[in-house]
Design a protein around this motif. Structure first.
Motif, PDB file in Angstrom:
ATOM      1  N   ASP A 265       0.900  -1.140   0.110  1.00 34.06           N
ATOM      2  CA  ASP A 265       0.162   0.019   0.152  1.00 34.06           C
ATOM      3  C   ASP A 265       0.902   1.256   0.052  1.00 34.06           C
ATOM      4  O   ASP A 265       0.709   2.138  -0.771  1.00 34.06           O
ATOM      5  CB  ASP A 265      -0.857  -0.082   1.290  1.00 34.06           C
ATOM      6  CG  ASP A 265      -2.229  -0.954   1.054  1.00 34.06           C
ATOM      7  OD1 ASP A 265      -2.129  -1.287   0.113  1.00 34.06           O
ATOM      8  OD2 ASP A 265      -2.857  -1.347   2.220  1.00 34.06           O
ATOM      9  N   THR A 266       1.830   0.881   0.912  1.00 40.48           N
ATOM     10  CA  THR A 266       2.836   2.461   0.874  1.00 40.48           C
ATOM     11  C   THR A 266       3.631   2.596  -0.405  1.00 40.48           C
ATOM     12  O   THR A 266       3.591   3.603  -0.820  1.00 40.48           O
ATOM     13  CB  THR A 266       3.755   2.159   2.130  1.00 40.48           C
ATOM     14  OG1 THR A 266       2.919   2.157   3.106  1.00 40.48           O
ATOM     15  CG2 THR A 266       4.756   3.438   2.193  1.00 40.48           C
ATOM     16  N   ALA A 267       3.977   1.346  -0.992  1.00 45.52           N
ATOM     17  CA  ALA A 267       4.658   1.364  -2.175  1.00 45.52           C
ATOM     18  C   ALA A 267       3.898   1.943  -3.552  1.00 45.52           C
ATOM     19  O   ALA A 267       4.585   2.849  -4.075  1.00 45.52           O
ATOM     20  CB  ALA A 267       4.995  -0.116  -2.572  1.00 45.52           C
ATOM     21  N   VAL A 268       2.830   1.790  -3.590  1.00 46.34           N
ATOM     22  CA  VAL A 268       1.828   2.217  -4.675  1.00 46.34           C
ATOM     23  C   VAL A 268       1.850   3.810  -4.262  1.00 46.34           C
ATOM     24  O   VAL A 268       1.936   4.768  -5.285  1.00 46.34           O
ATOM     25  CB  VAL A 268       0.355   1.693  -4.482  1.00 46.34           C
ATOM     26  CG1 VAL A 268      -0.616   2.702  -5.474  1.00 46.34           C
ATOM     27  CG2 VAL A 268       0.346   0.482  -4.890  1.00 46.34           C
ATOM     28  N   GLU A 269       1.676   4.250  -3.102  1.00 44.82           N
ATOM     29  CA  GLU A 269       1.476   5.844  -2.849  1.00 44.82           C
ATOM     30  C   GLU A 269       2.709   6.620  -2.854  1.00 44.82           C
ATOM     31  O   GLU A 269       3.010   7.817  -3.290  1.00 44.82           O
ATOM     32  CB  GLU A 269       1.065   5.924  -1.429  1.00 44.82           C
ATOM     33  CG  GLU A 269       0.783   7.424  -0.930  1.00 44.82           C
ATOM     34  CD  GLU A 269      -0.257   8.005  -1.824  1.00 44.82           C
ATOM     35  OE1 GLU A 269      -0.270   9.415  -1.716  1.00 44.82           O
ATOM     36  OE2 GLU A 269      -1.106   7.290  -2.580  1.00 44.82           O
ATOM     37  N   ILE A 288      -1.379  -7.061  -2.700  1.00 40.36           N
ATOM     38  CA  ILE A 288      -1.417  -5.821  -3.673  1.00 40.36           C
ATOM     39  C   ILE A 288      -2.718  -4.964  -3.700  1.00 40.36           C
ATOM     40  O   ILE A 288      -3.685  -5.860  -4.154  1.00 40.36           O
ATOM     41  CB  ILE A 288      -1.103  -6.439  -4.905  1.00 40.36           C
ATOM     42  CG1 ILE A 288       0.404  -7.171  -5.049  1.00 40.36           C
ATOM     43  CG2 ILE A 288      -0.716  -5.234  -5.919  1.00 40.36           C
ATOM     44  CD1 ILE A 288       1.502  -6.441  -4.362  1.00 40.36           C
ATOM     45  N   PRO A 289      -2.684  -3.862  -3.486  1.00 38.79           N
ATOM     46  CA  PRO A 289      -4.011  -3.060  -3.746  1.00 38.79           C
ATOM     47  C   PRO A 289      -4.410  -2.985  -5.261  1.00 38.79           C
ATOM     48  O   PRO A 289      -3.807  -3.077  -5.927  1.00 38.79           O
ATOM     49  CB  PRO A 289      -3.683  -1.815  -3.331  1.00 38.79           C
ATOM     50  CG  PRO A 289      -2.231  -1.781  -3.242  1.00 38.79           C
ATOM     51  CD  PRO A 289      -1.528  -2.915  -3.347  1.00 38.79           C
ATOM     52  N   LYS A 290      -5.871  -2.964  -5.411  1.00 41.57           N
ATOM     53  CA  LYS A 290      -6.329  -2.896  -6.624  1.00 41.57           C
ATOM     54  C   LYS A 290      -7.537  -1.922  -6.689  1.00 41.57           C
ATOM     55  O   LYS A 290      -8.363  -1.607  -5.795  1.00 41.57           O
ATOM     56  CB  LYS A 290      -7.124  -4.227  -7.016  1.00 41.57           C
ATOM     57  CG  LYS A 290      -5.983  -5.490  -7.199  1.00 41.57           C
ATOM     58  CD  LYS A 290      -6.849  -6.853  -7.622  1.00 41.57           C
ATOM     59  CE  LYS A 290      -5.696  -8.089  -7.808  1.00 41.57           C
ATOM     60  NZ  LYS A 290      -6.502  -9.030  -8.120  1.00 41.57           N
ATOM     61  N   PRO A 291      -7.687  -1.316  -7.950  1.00 45.30           N
ATOM     62  CA  PRO A 291      -6.767  -1.862  -9.024  1.00 45.30           C
ATOM     63  C   PRO A 291      -5.700  -0.600  -9.026  1.00 45.30           C
ATOM     64  O   PRO A 291      -5.383   0.190  -8.337  1.00 45.30           O
ATOM     65  CB  PRO A 291      -7.827  -0.954 -10.346  1.00 45.30           C
ATOM     66  CG  PRO A 291      -8.439   0.142  -9.618  1.00 45.30           C
ATOM     67  CD  PRO A 291      -8.794  -0.296  -8.166  1.00 45.30           C
TER      68      PRO A 291
END
Length: 415
Positions: A265-269, A288-291
């Protein structure tokens, strides 16, 4: 014999593959999920438990606790030790000229060495497990200040053995040794090293040899062995993603992690804040967060040796095999340690200006983006990682060197 996760087992598969190429017969005793990888490398295979047994271990929340993580893995090592010891004894009884290479948790091999006198080498992939009074490793969950004398920090390490490790592991281990007719052992981290040969798979510029290391220790280099993993080649979809834009930041929390959702979640942000593309490597999509946006891609596994040279930076747990791949690729690393050797590897990278560390609590979007931005812009870091990459390129073939040591053991030298 190797007990552990990908970072522990893949060097043994690579070692076996090279020994087979040299004309030797090789079997690997390892957790059941590694059978396909071992067979693909041309090795015989002896499963240590079942796939369900292994999954039960790596799904335990305590496995990823800094101070409790050793317990599930040590318990697993003990449960498979007797059967492996007896398997080695039965193989020897068939007239096989047997030589054994084992990981530190390959207790069945050490029992067989004590019981049958088998020539055995212990192979270490992480400096964290090599004790020293002059350069003690950093223990997980116990961040002792560096200004404390090394001898004092080493004394605390011994205290952890006496208070936490010994009472949990030694009674059942010594009960097993008694059933086999063997004398008890007093310290696990001393006994698990073969008295005849230790192969240290990390270079001296990363972990300097210490005067109190065991005399039977031979220091080699990092084994770069990810081609023997789940996927031997770059997945086509990842190759297309890399070709479509700027080098991404790669995020992985290790092959065995099943509780990495907050990390990803932090990686995506972090990628969003930095305006960077990202590759998320996780064995299970539920983390892994989606989408995901168009600038992000998730894969269960990818060979880091082909991915990282086309990447900008790596954010990971701190496993030594992952560390080595990033050093070879010449990219900065941000370590978010979990347990085991991760804190020690992070310290070594930081001390050498090769990366930075953030605790799991501190790894938040704003701070993660800020630290990564500094690593990517710092000329001191750039010079350090370029020098490390050059050393890696000049370091020779650590697996071939380890094979030479094993063949020397088989020929009677060092036994």
């Amino acid at each position: 014999m190797a007990v552990g996760t990908h970072g522990d087992v893949l060097p043994f598969i690579a070692l076996g593959h090279e020994l087979v190429r040299r004309g030797h017969g090789v079997s690997l005793a390892a957790p059941a999920p590694f059978e396909a990888m071992a067979r693909r490398a041309g090795l015989g295979f002896e499963p240590l438990g079942t796939v369900a047994d292994y999954e039960a271990v790596i799904r335990q929340p305590d496995l990823w606790h800094p101070q409790q993580g050793f317990r599930p893995m040590f318990d697993y090592a003990l449960r498979v030790a007797e059967a492996t010891c007896l398997w080695l004894g039965a193989t020897r009884a068939q007239g096989v000229d047997l030589r054994v290479v084992a990981s530190p948790l390959g207790w069945g091999a050490r029992l067989a060495q004590d019981l049958y006198g088998l020539p055995t080498a212990t192979l270490h992939v992480m400096p964290f497990l090599i004790e020293s009074r002059s350069d003690p490793p950093r223990l997980p969950g116990l961040p002792l200040p560096r200004f404390l004398p090394a001898a004092w920090r080493a004394y605390v390490n011994l205290g952890v053995d006496a208070v936490a490790v010994g009472p949990f592991t030694l009674p059942p281990l010594n009960a097993l040794r008694a059933r086999l007719g063997l004398d008890p052992v007093n310290r696990l981290r001393h006994w698990w090293n073969s008295p005849t040969r230790m192969l240290l798979m990390f270079p001296d510029w990363y972990a300097a040899p210490q005067p109190d290391w065991p005399a039977q220790a031979v220091q080699l280099g990092f084994p770069l062995v990810d081609r023997f993993g789940d996927v031997p080649a770059m997945p086509p979809e990842l190759d297309a993603f890399l070709a479509a834009g700027e080098p991404p930041i790669v995020f992985t929390y290790g092959s065995a992690m099943r509780q990495g959702a907050p990390f990803f979640d932090t990686a995506v942000e972090v990628c969003r804040r930095m305006g960077r593309r990202g590759v998320l490597l996780a064995p299970q999509g539920g983390q892994i967060p989606k989408p995901l946006s168009g600038g992000l891609i998730h894969l269960p596994y990818a060979p880091l040796s082909t991915l990282l040279p086309r990447s900008a930076a790596l954010v990971h747990h701190g496993g030594v095999g992952t560390v080595a791949q990033a050093l070879a690729a010449g990219i900065p690393q941000l370590v978010v340690p979990v347990a085991f050797d991760h804190f020690d590897e992070g310290r070594r990278l930081k001390d050498r200006n090769l990366g930075a560390t953030l605790s799991r609590r501190s790894f938040r979007p704003a701070r993660g983006a800020r630290v990564l931005g500094r690593l990517l812009a710092d000329p001191v870091v750039a010079r350090a990682i370029a020098a490390a990459r050059a050393r890696m390129a000049e370091g020779g073939d650590a697996i071939a060197d380890a094979c030479d040591q094993v063949e020397g053991l088989a020929a009677g030298r060092g036994v």
